[in-house]
Design a protein around this motif. Structure first.
Motif, PDB file in Angstrom:
ATOM      1  N   LEU A 224       0.810  -1.213   0.000  1.00 48.79           N
ATOM      2  CA  LEU A 224       0.000   0.000   0.000  1.00 48.79           C
ATOM      3  C   LEU A 224       0.843   1.262   0.000  1.00 48.79           C
ATOM      4  CD1 LEU A 224      -2.677  -1.011   2.660  1.00 48.79           C
ATOM      5  CD2 LEU A 224      -2.771  -1.259   0.192  1.00 48.79           C
ATOM      6  N   LEU A 225       2.146   1.112  -0.187  1.00 45.59           N
ATOM      7  CA  LEU A 225       3.019   2.286  -0.119  1.00 45.59           C
ATOM      8  C   LEU A 225       3.320   2.834  -1.505  1.00 45.59           C
ATOM      9  CD1 LEU A 225       5.617   1.150   2.592  1.00 45.59           C
ATOM     10  CD2 LEU A 225       3.783   2.822   2.842  1.00 45.59           C
ATOM     11  N   PRO A 226       2.674   3.929  -1.901  1.00 43.30           N
ATOM     12  CA  PRO A 226       3.019   4.527  -3.184  1.00 43.30           C
ATOM     13  C   PRO A 226       4.212   5.451  -3.046  1.00 43.30           C
ATOM     14  CG  PRO A 226       0.927   5.405  -2.336  1.00 43.30           C
ATOM     15  CD  PRO A 226       1.569   4.635  -1.230  1.00 43.30           C
ATOM     16  N   ASP A 227       4.972   5.572  -4.133  1.00 45.10           N
ATOM     17  CA  ASP A 227       6.119   6.463  -4.143  1.00 45.10           C
ATOM     18  C   ASP A 227       5.662   7.875  -3.793  1.00 45.10           C
ATOM     19  OD1 ASP A 227       8.906   6.778  -4.585  1.00 45.10           O
ATOM     20  OD2 ASP A 227       8.469   7.776  -6.494  1.00 45.10           O
ATOM     21  N   GLY A 228       6.388   8.515  -2.905  1.00 46.56           N
ATOM     22  CA  GLY A 228       6.093   9.910  -2.588  1.00 46.56           C
ATOM     23  C   GLY A 228       5.081  10.115  -1.465  1.00 46.56           C
ATOM     24  N   ALA A 229       4.475   9.040  -0.981  1.00 49.80           N
ATOM     25  CA  ALA A 229       3.504   9.203   0.105  1.00 49.80           C
ATOM     26  C   ALA A 229       4.201   9.756   1.342  1.00 49.80           C
ATOM     27  CB  ALA A 229       2.852   7.864   0.438  1.00 49.80           C
ATOM     28  N   VAL A 230       3.521  10.643   2.048  1.00 55.09           N
ATOM     29  CA  VAL A 230       4.093  11.238   3.253  1.00 55.09           C
ATOM     30  C   VAL A 230       3.261  10.803   4.457  1.00 55.09           C
ATOM     31  CG1 VAL A 230       4.608  13.406   4.453  1.00 55.09           C
ATOM     32  CG2 VAL A 230       4.923  13.248   1.973  1.00 55.09           C
TER      33      VAL A 230
END
Ligand SMILES: *[C@@H]1O[C@H](CO)[C@@H](O)[C@H](O)[C@H]1NC(C)=O
Ligand SMILES: *[C@@H]1O[C@H](CO)[C@@H](O)[C@H](O)[C@H]1NC(C)=O
Ligand SMILES: *[C@@H]1O[C@H](CO)[C@@H](O)[C@H](O)[C@H]1NC(C)=O
Ligand SMILES: *[C@@H]1O[C@H](CO)[C@@H](O)[C@H](O)[C@H]1NC(C)=O
Ligand SMILES: *[C@@H]1O[C@H](CO)[C@@H](O)[C@H](O)[C@H]1NC(C)=O
Length: 338
Positions: free
Chosen positions: A247-253
């Motif tokens: 569930l971790l997309p690139d750029g998620a903060v």
């Protein structure tokens, strides 16, 4: 007479095979013990509305080895219908991407909902993560206590979904306190205990813990006064999110319990968070997930991740982490992550 190949080509075999019940498919394919245990636990589920099932099925030998335990190391507490953890809801076919060069990862919602062992917010059942691993793209299923088990052969259809054969039993997720001792993070665990954070974290509804292993846990951190140590530790906890790696997309903060922000960076087959590499991801816990990382997270600004951009970011489907419409998939180009 029509050949089998011809019939298979027409999909007739698939139809007749998938018309079978779960129990008969299990019994006819070397999962007799599992079928028996499902019956014993009153956990035979032939179908669910609105989704196809993936039933993770251990072989007879794995169940005999564990006596009557479907689930390894799961011996305490109320085990009512623990076998429901073996039922996952299938990802929609258009979200499933898997080619020779792409390795896919999935987070599946299961039917396991025992409130003693699931605390992920209202209506959320426990999760299973599956990842393609290595060049052979062998599926590996990640479960509780940092355990994982390999997928051993192709899915076998039944009327309500598929049976997915696995090499051993699944481990039910436990709370953070019970899980950390299995992850080689003793210093981190001791520090969480000393500061009273561990009990608090066990009680929260959704968390992600970024655990530095003993080899990188700053030796001098333990000599910090309690309040400073607590601040340091809080930077390793993401609150209100169970951030399984699929569930971790690139750029998620994400905001940490310490008030700092950490950013996700996908670099080929690697996942960085707050500049730290996830070295061993997706130990599933009652209320979220633990990832071990390769360094202590710094106090102030996020360390930039290594500068390497591949097609991975572009291949990603944007998704809202907080909507949590599980199951969700992410495809990673190149090698496959573990
Ligand atoms: C176990 O949990 C189930 C449902 O959550 C409940 O009905 C049952 O009474 C519990 N058993 C024990 C021994 O606590
Ligand atoms: C959670 O699991 C229960 C069975 O234990 C099932 O009835 C329910 O539909 C599941 N919920 C979701 C959101 O999948
Ligand atoms: C965590 O799990 C352990 C072992 O199952 C249990 O003894 C303990 O009470 C749990 N702690 C909390 C705070 O839920
Ligand atoms: C711990 O050691 C590192 C370098 O080894 C240093 O940068 C840091 O300031 C030290 N922290 C404390 C609290 O002494
Ligand atoms: C963290 O990110 C949020 C949302 O992007 C922002 O409002 C907040 O100021 C950031 N906090 C820090 C400490 O950078």
């Amino acid at each position: 007479m029509l050949s089998q190949t011809f019939l298979a080509g027409l999909g007739l075999f698939a139809v007749s095979a998938s018309a079978q019940s779960l129990l008969s498919v299990l019994q006819n394919n070397g999962h007799t013990e599992f079928a028996r245990l499902l019956q014993e636990e009153g956990a035979v589920i032939e179908s669910v509305p609105g989704a196809r099932l993936i039933v993770f099925a251990p072989p007879d030998v794995a169940i005999s080895r564990n006596g009557d335990a479907i689930v390894a190391r799961q011996t305490e507490g109320n085990q009512t219908k623990r076998a429901l953890y073996n039922y996952a809801k299938e990802t929609a076919p258009d979200l499933r991407r898997q080619t020779a060069k792409e390795c896919a990862v999935w987070a599946y919602e299961t039917l396991f909902s025992d409130p003693e062992l699931v605390n992920l917010g209202p209506g959320r059942n426990q999760t299973i993560v599956q990842k393609d691993v290595g060049s052979a793209a062998v599926g590996v299923v990640f479960t509780g206590l940092g355990d994982s088990v390999k997928v051993t052969s192709s899915d076998i259809p039944f009327a309500g979904g598929v049976v997915r054969p696995i090499a051993g039993t699944l481990t039910l997720p436990r709370n953070l306190s019970a899980t950390l001792p299995f992850l080689n993070v003793d210093r981190f665990e001791a520090a969480l205990q000393r500061t009273g954070l561990l009990t608090q974290l066990d009680a929260k509804a959704k968390i992600t813990v970024l655990a530095p292993p003993d080899s990188v846990f700053a030796k001098n951190a333990s000599s910090l006064p309690d309040d400073q140590l607590a601040e340091t530790l809080k930077r390793h906890i993401l609150v209100n999110v169970a951030a399984y790696t699929p569930l971790l997309p690139d750029g998620a903060v994400f905001q940490t319990l310490g008030g700092t922000n950490v950013t996700v960076s996908l670099r080929g087959n690697e996942v960085y968070i707050g500049g730290a590499l996830i070295v061993s991801g997706d130990a599933i816990i009652t209320n979220g997930v633990v990832h071990t990382i390769d360094k202590f997270l710094p106090g102030s600004v996020t360390t930039p991740p290594p500068p390497l951009v591949t097609g991975a970011a572009a291949a990603l489907r944007p998704m809202n982490l907080f909507s949590f419409a599980l199951p969700v998939i992410m495809a990673v180009v190149g090698g496959c992550i573990l």
